[in-house]
Design an enzyme around this catalytic site. Structure first.
Site, short mmCIF file in Angstrom:
data_model
loop_
_atom_site.label_atom_id
_atom_site.label_comp_id
_atom_site.label_asym_id
_atom_site.label_seq_id
_atom_site.Cartn_x
_atom_site.Cartn_y
_atom_site.Cartn_z
N ASP A 16 0.79 -1.25 0.12
CA ASP A 16 0.10 0.10 0.00
C ASP A 16 0.86 1.20 -0.10
O ASP A 16 0.66 2.33 -0.84
CB ASP A 16 -0.94 0.10 1.32
CG ASP A 16 -1.89 -0.99 1.23
OD1 ASP A 16 -2.11 -1.71 0.12
OD2 ASP A 16 -2.63 -1.42 2.22
N ARG A 97 -0.07 2.66 17.22
CA ARG A 97 -0.54 3.93 16.29
C ARG A 97 -0.30 5.15 16.83
O ARG A 97 0.10 5.94 16.23
CB ARG A 97 -1.96 3.60 15.93
CG ARG A 97 -1.94 2.18 15.19
CD ARG A 97 -1.10 2.11 13.83
NE ARG A 97 -1.28 0.91 13.14
CZ ARG A 97 -0.49 0.09 12.87
NH1 ARG A 97 0.96 0.26 12.92
NH2 ARG A 97 -0.68 -0.87 12.08
N ASP A 126 -7.38 1.54 12.29
CA ASP A 126 -6.04 2.26 12.30
C ASP A 126 -6.26 3.83 11.52
O ASP A 126 -5.71 4.69 11.80
CB ASP A 126 -5.01 1.58 11.40
CG ASP A 126 -4.27 0.33 12.38
OD1 ASP A 126 -4.59 0.54 13.47
OD2 ASP A 126 -3.60 -0.46 11.68
N SER A 179 -2.98 -11.10 6.48
CA SER A 179 -2.30 -9.68 6.95
C SER A 179 -2.12 -9.53 8.34
O SER A 179 -2.41 -10.15 9.29
CB SER A 179 -3.61 -8.75 6.94
OG SER A 179 -3.25 -7.39 7.09
#
Length: 402
Positions: A16, A97, A126, A179
């Site tokens: 990504d 995060r 996220d 993932s």
């Protein structure tokens, strides 16, 4: 899309973010891209990222080693609070995060960027965690979330775009089985056979832990020392946070400790199935639970247990940099100021066995707890206590006879 001249991108080097760099340059009138990777314990995943980022169009690359701050200022206080999301999830991705986004903001401001970008999808949690941190720390910077605005709809589309732009995918294929998100606290697994709830996770999927059946046929003992609820030593040896957690991860993984299969409720509304490996964290939480039981009175323990779930919600929902979250941590720190001592644990084939506890602030008194009558406790006192404690029950029984 115009007006943006310099963008700080949260960069991981995955598919990504690799295609986001050329996409931003193509769609925002060729801005400068500052790629920011925050090392929170991803291991070899950070190798070669600078070359990769610059090859795809980044003008600058930062690799910020934040492992010490992550462990000592984020993970350990969260563990002290006993935070578990929906009673199972140890918040491995959630707690990383805010720090990653905070460092991204710091670099964006230092570099004079006028926008922040991330590669989070519109289905996940996220995106919220990154953007609430942006709002807290740099509310005037524009936020660009390509997954919410571009025409790419799938992994296949992303790979096709990469090939069109001559981006070296470095072994990335159209069939990605899982993932994963990894840091020093945990690794998560989603996708593949896990999307069918009827399936048992494949043993080959696990990275940090052995199957309990393959763990040693003997116990491994470990004693964790704490000061005010924060772990500071292993078996009497003082350690920094990174070293201590790395050691717990090692012995936990070797003994099959720390696997958790979770069906959780995402913030965006859907249920998500994932399998998490948190070996060191599982050991640490078990020790802290015993420490709290030893040094906190009944009312304080109840308050901490109630607040811990609310604290977990705040972290999970991305509300880390808020006055409420900070105030909750400050309050729990005050309650835990006597949480100094040690807890000995025995690890055996996925199990954590309590092998001993010690604290000079322990509220356990063997003389009082003993079945024998001592000077500090008289059995006769119980009669008056029960009469007063049960007064309301007796009145209700007389009044509500029918």
């Amino acid at each position: 899309m115009g007006g943006v001249k310099k963008i700080a991108l949260a960069y991981s080097g995955g598919l990504d973010t690799s295609i986001i760099i050329p996409w931003l340059k193509e769609n925002y009138n060729n801005p400068e891209i500052v790629a920011v990777c925050v090392d929170v314990g991803q291991g070899e995943e950070t190798d070669g990222l600078e070359e990769k980022a610059k090859k795809t169009g980044a003008s600058k690359f930062y690799l910020a080693d934040m492992r010490k701050e992550f462990v000592e200022e984020y993970i350990f206080p969260m563990a002290m609070c006993g935070a578990l999301y929906e009673n199972k999830y140890m918040l491995g991705t959630s707690i990383a995060r805010p720090l990653q986004a905070k460092k991204q903001v710091e670099i964006a401001l230092k570099e004079g960027c006028d926008a922040l970008a991330h590669g989070c999808t519109g289905k996940g949690n996220d995106q919220v965690r990154f953007e609430l941190t942006y709002k807290s720390l740099a509310p005037k910077l524009e936020v660009i979330a390509p997954w919410r605005i571009w025409d790419i709809k799938s992994r296949e589309d992303a790979i096709a775009y990469a090939k069109k732009k001559n981006i070296d995918l470095g072994g990335i294929s159209e069939t990605k089985i899982y993932s994963r998100d990894r840091n020093i606290w945990h690794i998560s697994h989603e996708g593949g056979e896990l999307e069918d709830l009827a399936n048992r996770p494949n043993e080959a999927m696990f990275v940090l832990s052995r199957s309990p059946k393959d763990a040693p046929d003997r116990e491994t003992e470990v004693t964790i020392g704490f000061e005010k609820g924060i772990p500071v030593s292993i078996d009497g040896k003082k350690m920094g946070g990174v070293e201590l957690l790395t050691y717990l991860n090692k012995i936990g993984g070797e003994n099959g400790v720390g696997r958790s299969d979770i069906l959780e409720n995402r913030l965006v509304g859907m249920k998500s199935h994932g399998v998490y490996e948190t070996p060191g964290g599982t050991i640490l939480y078990a020790a802290l639970q015993e420490l709290r039981m030893m040094v906190l009175d009944k009312d304080s323990l109840k308050v901490v247990n109630n607040l811990s779930s609310q604290y977990a919600e705040m972290v999970y929902n991305g509300k880390y940099f808020t006055n409420l979250r900070r105030s909750m941590e400050t309050f729990i720190r005050e309650l835990m100021k006597y949480a100094t001592g040690s807890v000995k644990l025995a690890l055996y084939k996925g199990n954590i066995i309590i092998a001993g506890r010690d604290s000079k602030y322990s509220l356990y008194d063997a003389d009082i707890a003993s079945f024998a009558t001592g000077d500090n406790y008289s059995h006769k006192d119980s009669r008056g206590f029960i009469n007063l404690f049960g007064l309301q029950i007796g009145i209700e029984s007389l009044v509500q006879k029918d």
